[in-house]
Write a protein that holds these residues in place. Structure first.
Motif, PDB file in Angstrom:
ATOM      1  N   CYS A 109       0.769  -1.311  -0.153  1.00 32.92           N
ATOM      2  CA  CYS A 109      -0.146  -0.128  -0.111  1.00 32.92           C
ATOM      3  C   CYS A 109       0.808   1.249  -0.114  1.00 32.92           C
ATOM      4  N   PHE A 110       1.852   1.186   0.789  1.00 34.82           N
ATOM      5  CA  PHE A 110       2.740   2.361   0.879  1.00 34.82           C
ATOM      6  C   PHE A 110       3.297   2.572  -0.476  1.00 34.82           C
ATOM      7  N   SER A 111       3.761   1.572  -1.312  1.00 32.01           N
ATOM      8  CA  SER A 111       4.489   1.816  -2.515  1.00 32.01           C
ATOM      9  C   SER A 111       3.331   2.208  -3.605  1.00 32.01           C
ATOM     10  N   PHE A 112       2.147   1.730  -3.549  1.00 31.99           N
ATOM     11  CA  PHE A 112       1.079   2.129  -4.400  1.00 31.99           C
ATOM     12  C   PHE A 112       0.759   3.810  -4.183  1.00 31.99           C
ATOM     13  N   TRP A 113       0.610   4.265  -2.986  1.00 31.79           N
ATOM     14  CA  TRP A 113       0.085   5.423  -2.685  1.00 31.79           C
ATOM     15  C   TRP A 113       1.222   6.525  -2.492  1.00 31.79           C
ATOM     16  N   CYS A 114       2.361   6.194  -2.518  1.00 35.26           N
ATOM     17  CA  CYS A 114       3.460   6.955  -2.522  1.00 35.26           C
ATOM     18  C   CYS A 114       4.857   6.377  -2.925  1.00 35.26           C
ATOM     19  N   PHE A 115       4.997   6.122  -4.126  1.00 38.12           N
ATOM     20  CA  PHE A 115       5.995   5.132  -4.717  1.00 38.12           C
ATOM     21  C   PHE A 115       7.195   6.000  -4.430  1.00 38.12           C
ATOM     22  N   PRO A 116       7.499   7.216  -4.895  1.00 34.85           N
ATOM     23  CA  PRO A 116       8.729   7.694  -4.613  1.00 34.85           C
ATOM     24  C   PRO A 116       9.338   7.855  -3.282  1.00 34.85           C
ATOM     25  N   CYS A 117       8.372   8.123  -2.238  1.00 35.05           N
ATOM     26  CA  CYS A 117       8.907   7.780  -0.959  1.00 35.05           C
ATOM     27  C   CYS A 117       9.105   6.475  -0.478  1.00 35.05           C
ATOM     28  N   PHE A 118       8.279   5.363  -1.074  1.00 37.59           N
ATOM     29  CA  PHE A 118       8.635   4.029  -0.753  1.00 37.59           C
ATOM     30  C   PHE A 118      10.155   3.696  -1.287  1.00 37.59           C
ATOM     31  N   ALA A 119      10.344   4.117  -2.449  1.00 34.22           N
ATOM     32  CA  ALA A 119      11.587   3.705  -3.225  1.00 34.22           C
ATOM     33  C   ALA A 119      12.811   4.449  -2.543  1.00 34.22           C
ATOM     34  N   CYS A 120      12.532   5.563  -2.009  1.00 34.41           N
ATOM     35  CA  CYS A 120      13.829   6.404  -1.339  1.00 34.41           C
ATOM     36  C   CYS A 120      13.923   5.599  -0.152  1.00 34.41           C
ATOM     37  N   SER A 121      12.909   5.321   0.713  1.00 32.19           N
ATOM     38  CA  SER A 121      13.019   4.639   2.075  1.00 32.19           C
ATOM     39  C   SER A 121      13.799   3.227   1.892  1.00 32.19           C
ATOM     40  N   THR A 122      13.277   2.496   0.778  1.00 31.38           N
ATOM     41  CA  THR A 122      13.941   1.222   0.709  1.00 31.38           C
ATOM     42  C   THR A 122      15.514   1.510   0.231  1.00 31.38           C
ATOM     43  N   ALA A 123      15.889   2.404  -0.376  1.00 26.35           N
ATOM     44  CA  ALA A 123      17.078   2.767  -0.754  1.00 26.35           C
ATOM     45  C   ALA A 123      18.067   2.998   0.442  1.00 26.35           C
ATOM     46  N   ARG A 124      17.182   3.951   1.189  1.00 28.21           N
ATOM     47  CA  ARG A 124      18.166   4.093   2.697  1.00 28.21           C
ATOM     48  C   ARG A 124      18.243   2.979   3.494  1.00 28.21           C
ATOM     49  N   GLY A 146      21.150   1.141   2.460  1.00 26.04           N
ATOM     50  CA  GLY A 146      22.483   1.898   2.716  1.00 26.04           C
ATOM     51  C   GLY A 146      22.843   2.768   1.882  1.00 26.04           C
ATOM     52  N   GLU A 147      22.013   3.053   0.877  1.00 24.05           N
ATOM     53  CA  GLU A 147      22.244   4.258  -0.248  1.00 24.05           C
ATOM     54  C   GLU A 147      21.668   5.556   0.360  1.00 24.05           C
ATOM     55  N   CYS A 148      22.014   6.220  -0.627  1.00 27.07           N
ATOM     56  CA  CYS A 148      21.499   7.790  -0.475  1.00 27.07           C
ATOM     57  C   CYS A 148      20.063   7.735  -0.519  1.00 27.07           C
ATOM     58  N   LEU A 149      19.332   8.538   0.349  1.00 26.35           N
ATOM     59  CA  LEU A 149      17.859   8.719   0.338  1.00 26.35           C
ATOM     60  C   LEU A 149      17.276   9.073  -0.911  1.00 26.35           C
ATOM     61  N   CYS A 150      17.887   9.784  -1.620  1.00 29.63           N
ATOM     62  CA  CYS A 150      17.364  10.576  -2.809  1.00 29.63           C
ATOM     63  C   CYS A 150      17.781   9.652  -4.095  1.00 29.63           C
ATOM     64  N   LEU A 151      18.330   8.755  -3.970  1.00 26.51           N
ATOM     65  CA  LEU A 151      19.080   8.062  -5.139  1.00 26.51           C
ATOM     66  C   LEU A 151      17.988   7.615  -6.105  1.00 26.51           C
ATOM     67  N   PRO A 152      16.733   7.096  -5.611  1.00 31.89           N
ATOM     68  CA  PRO A 152      15.684   6.523  -6.579  1.00 31.89           C
ATOM     69  C   PRO A 152      15.215   7.669  -7.521  1.00 31.89           C
ATOM     70  N   LEU A 153      15.402   8.965  -6.973  1.00 27.27           N
ATOM     71  CA  LEU A 153      14.715   9.937  -8.072  1.00 27.27           C
ATOM     72  C   LEU A 153      15.533  10.103  -9.098  1.00 27.27           C
ATOM     73  N   LEU A 154      16.767   9.722  -9.134  1.00 24.07           N
ATOM     74  CA  LEU A 154      17.505   9.862 -10.455  1.00 24.07           C
ATOM     75  C   LEU A 154      17.224   8.770 -11.589  1.00 24.07           C
ATOM     76  N   ASP A 155      16.005   7.911 -11.165  1.00 23.75           N
ATOM     77  CA  ASP A 155      15.538   6.866 -12.318  1.00 23.75           C
ATOM     78  C   ASP A 155      14.841   7.780 -13.435  1.00 23.75           C
ATOM     79  N   GLY A 156      14.417   9.030 -13.179  1.00 21.68           N
ATOM     80  CA  GLY A 156      13.956   9.724 -14.390  1.00 21.68           C
ATOM     81  C   GLY A 156      14.770  10.249 -15.267  1.00 21.68           C
ATOM     82  N   PHE A 157      15.979  10.123 -15.064  1.00 19.98           N
ATOM     83  CA  PHE A 157      17.070  10.270 -16.361  1.00 19.98           C
ATOM     84  C   PHE A 157      17.614   9.283 -16.957  1.00 19.98           C
ATOM     85  N   GLY A 158      17.037   8.174 -16.627  1.00 19.48           N
ATOM     86  CA  GLY A 158      17.484   6.940 -17.693  1.00 19.48           C
ATOM     87  C   GLY A 158      16.749   7.226 -18.919  1.00 19.48           C
TER      88      GLY A 158
END
Length: 124
Positions: free
Chosen positions: A33-48, A51-63
């Motif tokens: 449900c978390f991923s469905f309703w707020c995917f960017p937040c979910f991806a960022c928290s999963t990356a964190r 052990g990765e940078c919190l905002c790393l998943p936001l760079l997916d848009g540049f692929g």
């Protein structure tokens, strides 16, 4: 009189397969449900959590075609836990099942990082 202290037996999860399938979102409904309703937040928290940078998943848009961060996270999780799969599957899941891929990554980390401890309470 001698007695032996109880010792803990720790069982770790060691398998070379994913603990859940790509579409097994019902195994963890709150995260789904978390991923469905707020995917960017979910991806960022999963990356964190990985052990990765919190905002790393936001760079997916540049692929261009394949989301590079999602792909890199899948490969990283596979390498960390020794999961046998192929880069081809990683590319396909990252491109066409991005949200499900992040959910699978999160479920895998939750599954692998929990330890089951059995304690023998008897003293001899």
């Amino acid at each position: 009189m001698t007695s032996q202290q109880p010792t803990a037996f720790v069982m770790s999860h060691t398998s070379n397969q994913w603990s859940s399938g790509i579409g097994d979102c019902c195994q963890d409904v709150p995260e789904c449900c978390f991923s469905f309703w707020c995917f960017p937040c979910f991806a960022c928290s999963t990356a964190r959590k990985h052990g990765e940078c919190l905002c790393l998943p936001l760079l997916d848009g540049f692929g261009s075609c394949v989301p590079p961060i999602t792909l890199a996270m899948r490969v990283s999780v596979r390498n960390r836990y020794g999961i046998k799969d192929s880069i081809c599957n990683d590319c396909l899941y990252s491109t066409f099942c991005g949200v499900c891929s992040w959910c699978q990554i999160s479920r895998e980390m939750n599954f692998r990082e929990q330890n089951v401890t059995f304690i023998n309470g008897r003293a001899k």
